[in-house]
Design a protein around this motif. Structure first.
Motif, PDB file in Angstrom:
ATOM      1  N   LEU A   1     -22.412  -5.482 -15.828  1.00  0.00           N
ATOM      2  CA  LEU A   1     -23.212  -6.283 -14.906  1.00  0.00           C
ATOM      3  C   LEU A   1     -24.633  -5.729 -14.803  1.00  0.00           C
ATOM      4  O   LEU A   1     -25.608  -6.491 -14.779  1.00  0.00           O
ATOM      5  CB  LEU A   1     -22.550  -6.334 -13.532  1.00  0.00           C
ATOM      6  N   LEU A   2     -24.772  -4.419 -14.746  1.00  0.00           N
ATOM      7  CA  LEU A   2     -26.106  -3.820 -14.738  1.00  0.00           C
ATOM      8  C   LEU A   2     -26.864  -4.155 -16.019  1.00  0.00           C
ATOM      9  O   LEU A   2     -28.073  -4.441 -15.992  1.00  0.00           O
ATOM     10  CB  LEU A   2     -26.008  -2.305 -14.570  1.00  0.00           C
ATOM     11  N   GLN A   3     -26.158  -4.159 -17.146  1.00  0.00           N
ATOM     12  CA  GLN A   3     -26.789  -4.523 -18.411  1.00  0.00           C
ATOM     13  C   GLN A   3     -27.232  -5.990 -18.390  1.00  0.00           C
ATOM     14  O   GLN A   3     -28.333  -6.324 -18.840  1.00  0.00           O
ATOM     15  CB  GLN A   3     -25.824  -4.275 -19.574  1.00  0.00           C
ATOM     16  N   ALA A   4     -26.389  -6.866 -17.857  1.00  0.00           N
ATOM     17  CA  ALA A   4     -26.743  -8.288 -17.761  1.00  0.00           C
ATOM     18  C   ALA A   4     -27.943  -8.492 -16.844  1.00  0.00           C
ATOM     19  O   ALA A   4     -28.838  -9.301 -17.127  1.00  0.00           O
ATOM     20  CB  ALA A   4     -25.540  -9.087 -17.258  1.00  0.00           C
ATOM     21  N   LEU A   5     -27.988  -7.769 -15.730  1.00  0.00           N
ATOM     22  CA  LEU A   5     -29.130  -7.858 -14.821  1.00  0.00           C
ATOM     23  C   LEU A   5     -30.406  -7.398 -15.514  1.00  0.00           C
ATOM     24  O   LEU A   5     -31.476  -8.012 -15.357  1.00  0.00           O
ATOM     25  CB  LEU A   5     -28.878  -7.012 -13.574  1.00  0.00           C
ATOM     26  N   ALA A   6     -30.308  -6.331 -16.285  1.00  0.00           N
ATOM     27  CA  ALA A   6     -31.479  -5.820 -16.999  1.00  0.00           C
ATOM     28  C   ALA A   6     -31.988  -6.830 -18.016  1.00  0.00           C
ATOM     29  O   ALA A   6     -33.197  -7.045 -18.157  1.00  0.00           O
ATOM     30  CB  ALA A   6     -31.142  -4.497 -17.676  1.00  0.00           C
ATOM     31  N   GLU A   7     -31.071  -7.473 -18.734  1.00  0.00           N
ATOM     32  CA  GLU A   7     -31.472  -8.421 -19.763  1.00  0.00           C
ATOM     33  C   GLU A   7     -32.050  -9.701 -19.171  1.00  0.00           C
ATOM     34  O   GLU A   7     -33.014 -10.265 -19.710  1.00  0.00           O
ATOM     35  CB  GLU A   7     -30.281  -8.749 -20.657  1.00  0.00           C
ATOM     36  N   GLU A   8     -31.472 -10.185 -18.082  1.00  0.00           N
ATOM     37  CA  GLU A   8     -31.879 -11.481 -17.534  1.00  0.00           C
ATOM     38  C   GLU A   8     -32.999 -11.377 -16.497  1.00  0.00           C
ATOM     39  O   GLU A   8     -33.809 -12.298 -16.368  1.00  0.00           O
ATOM     40  CB  GLU A   8     -30.669 -12.185 -16.914  1.00  0.00           C
TER      41      GLU A   8
ATOM     42  N   GLN B   1     -23.177 -15.473 -16.687  1.00  0.00           N
ATOM     43  CA  GLN B   1     -22.734 -15.840 -18.031  1.00  0.00           C
ATOM     44  C   GLN B   1     -22.892 -14.683 -19.011  1.00  0.00           C
ATOM     45  O   GLN B   1     -22.018 -14.419 -19.837  1.00  0.00           O
ATOM     46  CB  GLN B   1     -23.542 -17.057 -18.516  1.00  0.00           C
ATOM     47  N   ARG B   2     -24.015 -13.995 -18.896  1.00  0.00           N
ATOM     48  CA  ARG B   2     -24.254 -12.873 -19.800  1.00  0.00           C
ATOM     49  C   ARG B   2     -23.276 -11.739 -19.531  1.00  0.00           C
ATOM     50  O   ARG B   2     -22.863 -11.024 -20.462  1.00  0.00           O
ATOM     51  CB  ARG B   2     -25.696 -12.382 -19.650  1.00  0.00           C
TER      52      ARG B   2
ATOM     53  N   ALA C   1     -15.122 -11.821 -13.804  1.00  0.00           N
ATOM     54  CA  ALA C   1     -16.006 -12.945 -14.122  1.00  0.00           C
ATOM     55  C   ALA C   1     -15.881 -14.055 -13.080  1.00  0.00           C
ATOM     56  O   ALA C   1     -16.885 -14.627 -12.629  1.00  0.00           O
ATOM     57  CB  ALA C   1     -15.676 -13.483 -15.517  1.00  0.00           C
ATOM     58  N   ARG C   2     -14.645 -14.371 -12.696  1.00  0.00           N
ATOM     59  CA  ARG C   2     -14.444 -15.410 -11.677  1.00  0.00           C
ATOM     60  C   ARG C   2     -15.010 -14.968 -10.337  1.00  0.00           C
ATOM     61  O   ARG C   2     -15.604 -15.766  -9.605  1.00  0.00           O
ATOM     62  CB  ARG C   2     -12.950 -15.731 -11.555  1.00  0.00           C
TER      63      ARG C   2
END
Length: 398
Positions: free
Chosen positions: A201-208, A325-326, A362-363
């Motif tokens: 989740l931290l990685q997704a936050l960083a990317e988005e 989603q990411r 995810a849900r």
């Protein structure tokens, strides 16, 4: 070979050698003469009848640099509080201790007064227990440093405690907050909420949303959800805290906002902690209970994380949908890494169990992103003490 990798942002103190623990304890005992150190333990009453907590208390009884143990408990009635006090007295011996009853009438009166002034109603949880303990100790004013750790550690030994306290107590180190980290490995890899949820989740936050300073800060911790920390009491007194599972994320976020980077460190506590683990693949009833537990913790953790990260960005709701989603993509992509790690070390690995956990997370994340519910946050203990007569009411709890 011991790991001595240093993150660019966060100082890390490693467990490099098996030195003489008595020497470290002797040093700590000397330092805390002028800076008394209290151990704050949050616990459910049910912990007192299990193996871990009584064993931990017996170990803590022999630790010379701990001036006092404060246990902040909930899910107890008056009779059970008496039972808990008896167990503490038996296990801790001559070590001073205080027991704070979160469900009791005195604490509930404090919450009622707080609610009357616009504060949150009482919600039972680890965050509430820690918050009350900090407020109580701050009101008394006779401790300078507070350490805390979980109360369900089956493999507890006092070596982890001196490592946790050493950086904050050391007179030549600048640290005001130390976060513990450790392995979660038994016959398989544990720590699923961290491995399969928070890291991706931290990685997704960083990317988005971009690698904001806060995201970089949180990503630098080896185990952001560990319950082990040591800090200056005055520092913690200025931190508003959530009631439940979001506690660890909020503590680290508050440290980022209120402390300099060189005043925070993480500490290798040196061994694999054996906690109780939620299994998803046993009986249907056990699996359902485990799923509910993971859902509850993931909900509060993700809500706290998103709320803190969103304070530093102008991103809108569509970006959070992209984050959700990411997350699924990253978590799924990382599963083989953990499987290979398990195979490399001869550990069990249940691919279905891991996929099931990612699906739960995810849900849960999708619901949090689409929800308007916010984290129930308690005011900073220092602000609580500013209320007329509150200091005296808190001191009277002990």
């Amino acid at each position: 070979m011991p790991d001595f990798y240093q993150h660019a942002r966060l100082p890390t103190l490693h467990h490099l050698v098996n030195g003489d623990p008595s020497a470290r304890e002797q040093e700590l005992t000397g330092w805390v003469q002028s800076h008394p150190l209290c151990l704050l333990l949050p616990a459910l009453f049910s912990e007192f009848s299990k193996k871990a907590l009584p064993r931990m208390l017996r170990e803590i009884a022999e630790v010379p640099y701990i001036a006092e143990v404060v246990l902040s408990i909930n899910e107890a009635n008056a009779e059970q509080v008496q039972q808990a006090e008896q167990i503490c007295a038996q296990c801790l011996g001559a070590k001073p201790f205080k027991l704070l009853w979160n469900d009791g009438p005195r604490v509930q009166a404090i919450y009622a007064e707080l609610a009357a002034k616009g504060g949150p109603a009482y919600l039972a949880g680890k965050g509430s227990n820690i918050w009350l303990g900090i407020a109580y100790l701050l009101a008394r004013g006779d401790h300078k440093i507070v350490a805390s750790h979980d109360t369900d550690i089956l493999s507890y030994e006092r070596g982890m405690l001196w490592r946790l306290c050493f950086p904050v107590a050391h007179p030549e180190m600048p640290y005001r907050f130390a976060k513990g980290y450790y392995g979660r490995v038994g016959d398989r890899l544990y720590g699923r909420v961290t491995r399969l949820f928070v890291y991706p989740l931290l990685q997704a936050l960083a990317e988005e949303l971009g690698r904001t300073p806060l995201v970089e800060h949180l990503s630098s911790f080896r185990y952001p959800l560990s319950g082990e920390f040591c800090a200056e009491l005055e520092t913690l007194g200025h931190y508003p805290l959530p009631t439940g599972w979001g506690l660890e994320i909020c503590l680290l976020s508050e440290c980022f906002r209120k402390l300099a980077a060189n005043e925070i460190c993480q500490v290798d506590l040196g061994f694999n902690f054996q906690h109780r683990h939620r299994q998803l693949s046993n009986s249907p009833a056990a699996s359902q209970a485990a799923e509910m537990g993971l859902t509850a913790s993931a909900t509060e953790i993700s809500r706290a994380l998103i709320e803190h990260v969103m304070q530093d960005t102008a991103a809108g709701e569509e970006k959070l949908l992209a984050v959700a989603q990411r997350y699924v993509q990253i978590a799924t992509e990382w599963l083989p890494r953990y499987e290979h790690d398990a195979l490399f070390n001869g550990l069990k690995y249940d691919r279905h169990d891991e996929l099931h956990a990612v699906d739960i997370f995810a849900r849960t994340l999708a619901k949090v992103v689409n929800s308007t519910t916010t984290t129930a946050s308690l005011p900073a203990p220092a602000a609580l003490l500013a209320m007329p007569g509150m200091r005296e009411k808190l001191v009277a709890l002990g």
